[in-house]
Design a protein around this motif. Structure first.
Motif, PDB file in Angstrom:
ATOM      1  N   ASN A  61      47.475  69.824  18.317  1.00  0.00           N
ATOM      2  CA  ASN A  61      46.547  68.949  17.591  1.00  0.00           C
ATOM      3  C   ASN A  61      46.102  67.783  18.470  1.00  0.00           C
ATOM      4  N   GLY A  62      46.162  68.008  19.800  1.00  0.00           N
ATOM      5  CA  GLY A  62      45.704  66.993  20.738  1.00  0.00           C
ATOM      6  C   GLY A  62      46.854  66.302  21.453  1.00  0.00           C
ATOM      7  N   SER A  63      46.506  65.525  22.480  1.00  0.00           N
ATOM      8  CA  SER A  63      47.519  64.803  23.246  1.00  0.00           C
ATOM      9  C   SER A  63      46.844  63.765  24.131  1.00  0.00           C
ATOM     10  N   GLU A  64      47.662  62.900  24.736  1.00  0.00           N
ATOM     11  CA  GLU A  64      47.163  61.855  25.631  1.00  0.00           C
ATOM     12  C   GLU A  64      48.099  61.769  26.831  1.00  0.00           C
ATOM     13  N   HIS A  65      47.521  61.697  28.042  1.00  0.00           N
ATOM     14  CA  HIS A  65      48.330  61.731  29.254  1.00  0.00           C
ATOM     15  C   HIS A  65      47.890  60.631  30.218  1.00  0.00           C
ATOM     16  N   LEU A  66      48.854  59.847  30.704  1.00  0.00           N
ATOM     17  CA  LEU A  66      48.586  58.792  31.679  1.00  0.00           C
ATOM     18  C   LEU A  66      48.824  59.342  33.077  1.00  0.00           C
ATOM     19  N   ILE A  67      47.822  59.215  33.928  1.00  0.00           N
ATOM     20  CA  ILE A  67      47.893  59.734  35.289  1.00  0.00           C
ATOM     21  C   ILE A  67      47.720  58.575  36.264  1.00  0.00           C
ATOM     22  N   GLN A  68      48.718  58.352  37.116  1.00  0.00           N
ATOM     23  CA  GLN A  68      48.655  57.301  38.131  1.00  0.00           C
ATOM     24  C   GLN A  68      48.132  57.893  39.436  1.00  0.00           C
ATOM     25  N   HIS A  69      47.099  57.238  39.999  1.00  0.00           N
ATOM     26  CA  HIS A  69      46.534  57.751  41.254  1.00  0.00           C
ATOM     27  C   HIS A  69      45.909  56.607  42.039  1.00  0.00           C
ATOM     28  N   THR A  73      45.115  53.763  36.834  1.00  0.00           N
ATOM     29  CA  THR A  73      45.686  54.529  35.727  1.00  0.00           C
ATOM     30  C   THR A  73      44.568  55.263  34.998  1.00  0.00           C
ATOM     31  N   TYR A  74      44.638  56.574  35.025  1.00  0.00           N
ATOM     32  CA  TYR A  74      43.680  57.404  34.304  1.00  0.00           C
ATOM     33  C   TYR A  74      44.335  57.904  33.021  1.00  0.00           C
ATOM     34  N   THR A  75      43.587  57.871  31.954  1.00  0.00           N
ATOM     35  CA  THR A  75      44.065  58.412  30.683  1.00  0.00           C
ATOM     36  C   THR A  75      43.226  59.632  30.334  1.00  0.00           C
ATOM     37  N   VAL A  76      43.880  60.753  30.216  1.00  0.00           N
ATOM     38  CA  VAL A  76      43.206  61.990  29.815  1.00  0.00           C
ATOM     39  C   VAL A  76      43.574  62.248  28.357  1.00  0.00           C
ATOM     40  N   LYS A  77      42.566  62.292  27.507  1.00  0.00           N
ATOM     41  CA  LYS A  77      42.802  62.456  26.074  1.00  0.00           C
ATOM     42  C   LYS A  77      42.211  63.770  25.580  1.00  0.00           C
ATOM     43  N   ILE A  78      43.004  64.502  24.831  1.00  0.00           N
ATOM     44  CA  ILE A  78      42.554  65.712  24.146  1.00  0.00           C
ATOM     45  C   ILE A  78      42.711  65.431  22.659  1.00  0.00           C
ATOM     46  N   THR A  79      41.601  65.385  21.948  1.00  0.00           N
ATOM     47  CA  THR A  79      41.628  65.032  20.530  1.00  0.00           C
ATOM     48  C   THR A  79      41.143  66.202  19.694  1.00  0.00           C
ATOM     49  N   ALA A  80      41.934  66.586  18.710  1.00  0.00           N
ATOM     50  CA  ALA A  80      41.556  67.697  17.842  1.00  0.00           C
ATOM     51  C   ALA A  80      40.517  67.245  16.829  1.00  0.00           C
ATOM     52  N   THR A  81      39.463  68.043  16.679  1.00  0.00           N
ATOM     53  CA  THR A  81      38.494  67.845  15.605  1.00  0.00           C
ATOM     54  C   THR A  81      38.646  69.018  14.643  1.00  0.00           C
ATOM     55  N   LEU A  82      37.781  69.106  13.661  1.00  0.00           N
ATOM     56  CA  LEU A  82      37.934  70.149  12.647  1.00  0.00           C
ATOM     57  C   LEU A  82      37.873  71.543  13.243  1.00  0.00           C
ATOM     58  N   VAL A  83      36.905  71.797  14.139  1.00  0.00           N
ATOM     59  CA  VAL A  83      36.744  73.149  14.678  1.00  0.00           C
ATOM     60  C   VAL A  83      36.747  73.194  16.197  1.00  0.00           C
ATOM     61  N   PHE A  85      37.791  70.635  20.116  1.00  0.00           N
ATOM     62  CA  PHE A  85      38.504  69.526  20.737  1.00  0.00           C
ATOM     63  C   PHE A  85      37.503  68.583  21.397  1.00  0.00           C
ATOM     64  N   ARG A  86      37.861  67.301  21.434  1.00  0.00           N
ATOM     65  CA  ARG A  86      37.104  66.320  22.207  1.00  0.00           C
ATOM     66  C   ARG A  86      37.932  65.969  23.435  1.00  0.00           C
ATOM     67  N   TYR A  87      37.259  65.914  24.597  1.00  0.00           N
ATOM     68  CA  TYR A  87      37.934  65.610  25.855  1.00  0.00           C
ATOM     69  C   TYR A  87      37.398  64.288  26.398  1.00  0.00           C
ATOM     70  N   GLU A  88      38.320  63.402  26.790  1.00  0.00           N
ATOM     71  CA  GLU A  88      37.928  62.101  27.316  1.00  0.00           C
ATOM     72  C   GLU A  88      38.752  61.771  28.554  1.00  0.00           C
ATOM     73  N   CYS A  89      38.120  61.049  29.463  1.00  0.00           N
ATOM     74  CA  CYS A  89      38.824  60.523  30.624  1.00  0.00           C
ATOM     75  C   CYS A  89      38.521  59.029  30.706  1.00  0.00           C
ATOM     76  N   LEU A  90      39.568  58.210  30.777  1.00  0.00           N
ATOM     77  CA  LEU A  90      39.413  56.761  30.861  1.00  0.00           C
ATOM     78  C   LEU A  90      40.046  56.264  32.154  1.00  0.00           C
ATOM     79  N   LEU A  91      39.427  55.268  32.754  1.00  0.00           N
ATOM     80  CA  LEU A  91      39.963  54.632  33.950  1.00  0.00           C
ATOM     81  C   LEU A  91      40.304  53.194  33.610  1.00  0.00           C
ATOM     82  N   ASN A  92      41.600  52.847  33.684  1.00  0.00           N
ATOM     83  CA  ASN A  92      42.054  51.505  33.313  1.00  0.00           C
ATOM     84  C   ASN A  92      41.480  51.093  31.957  1.00  0.00           C
TER      85      ASN A  92
END
Length: 250
Positions: A61-69, A73-83, A85-92
């Motif tokens: 049902n989704g997840s969030e992962h912190l990646i140090q590089h 700090t990069y945050t990779v987010k997988i978010t479940a929607t009804l049908v 997934f939404r994918y996001e990448c955040l930097l700091n």
């Protein structure tokens, strides 16, 4: 890296949800790849082909992962929607990109309908009315000579051309098999629970399955099932679906 502009992501690569879906981000001279298998819940994050994260989520049902590089700090987010997934990448904590998985352009042009139902007496059918060679993925099983069957017409309409681009005929049991096949493709993912079910099976001993009222009500239920299924991302990648729809070349 910490001051990288939000437009430094140059490539967003998608593959069908039936297998590994790779999302690639350009990080200045580096690149990040997110592989998410929506069937078994595996997610892998790599930077410059170096694995930074590898995990599996059984009930996905989704997840969030912190990646140090390189001090960022990069945050990779997988978010479940009804049908999907939404994918996001955040930097700091600054969002670089967000993508909602959607049906393909080809799929979005199509509408699945169940338009007619015929009740007839068979001469003994061993397979689907659309495939009597025994190769159907959605075989409804054998019928005996003289047995009554209700056969439903499936049509695939193109929104852009207004034409019918596929047509086939199926018994009710084949719609049930299609549903089970589609659900099994998404395994333990939350998407499996989002797939619309066909009408419930009813006991013949309590219901006349060939009355005009019953077959029309079931046709309406199957029409809603197919219409909603047509909006489910990746449905055209289901094995045998082109055969079921009678499209073959869409």
């Amino acid at each position: 890296m910490g001051n990288a502009p939000s437009n430094h992501i140059t490539l967003w690569q998608l593959t069908p949800p039936s297998g590994d879906a790779g999302r690639r981000f350009s990080l200045s001279s580096d690149y990040m790849v997110l592989e998410h298998n929506v069937v078994d819940g595996r997610r892998v994050v790599k930077i410059n082909d170096k694995e930074m994260h590898n995990s599996r989520k059984a009930m996905d049902n989704g997840s969030e992962h912190l990646i140090q590089h390189n001090g960022s700090t990069y945050t990779v987010k997988i978010t479940a929607t009804l049908v999907s997934f939404r994918y996001e990448c955040l930097l700091n904590n600054k969002k670089l990109i967000s993508h909602l998985e959607r049906p393909s352009a080809v799929q979005e042009d199509l509408v699945f309908k169940v338009t007619e139902v015929e009740v007839d007496t068979t001469m003994g059918v061993l397979d689907s009315p659309t495939n009597k060679s025994g190769g159907s993925h959605f075989n409804g099983g054998a019928t005996k000579a003289g047995e009554k069957v209700a056969v439903y017409t499936v049509e695939v309409h193109s929104k852009s051309s207004g034409c019918i681009v596929g047509q086939s005929k199926h018994r009710f049991s084949e719609f049930q098999t299609l549903y089970k096949t589609v659900r099994s493709m998404w395994g333990s993912s939350h998407l499996a629970k989002s797939i619309p079910p066909p009408p419930e099976k009813q006991m013949k001993i309590a219901t006349n399955h060939f009355s005009e009222e019953f077959v029309e009500r079931r046709r309406e239920g199957l029409n809603e099932f197919m219409n909603r299924l047509g909006n489910f991302p990746g449905i055209l990648s289901v094995p045998g679906i082109q055969e079921f729809l009678g499209t073959h070349s869409v």
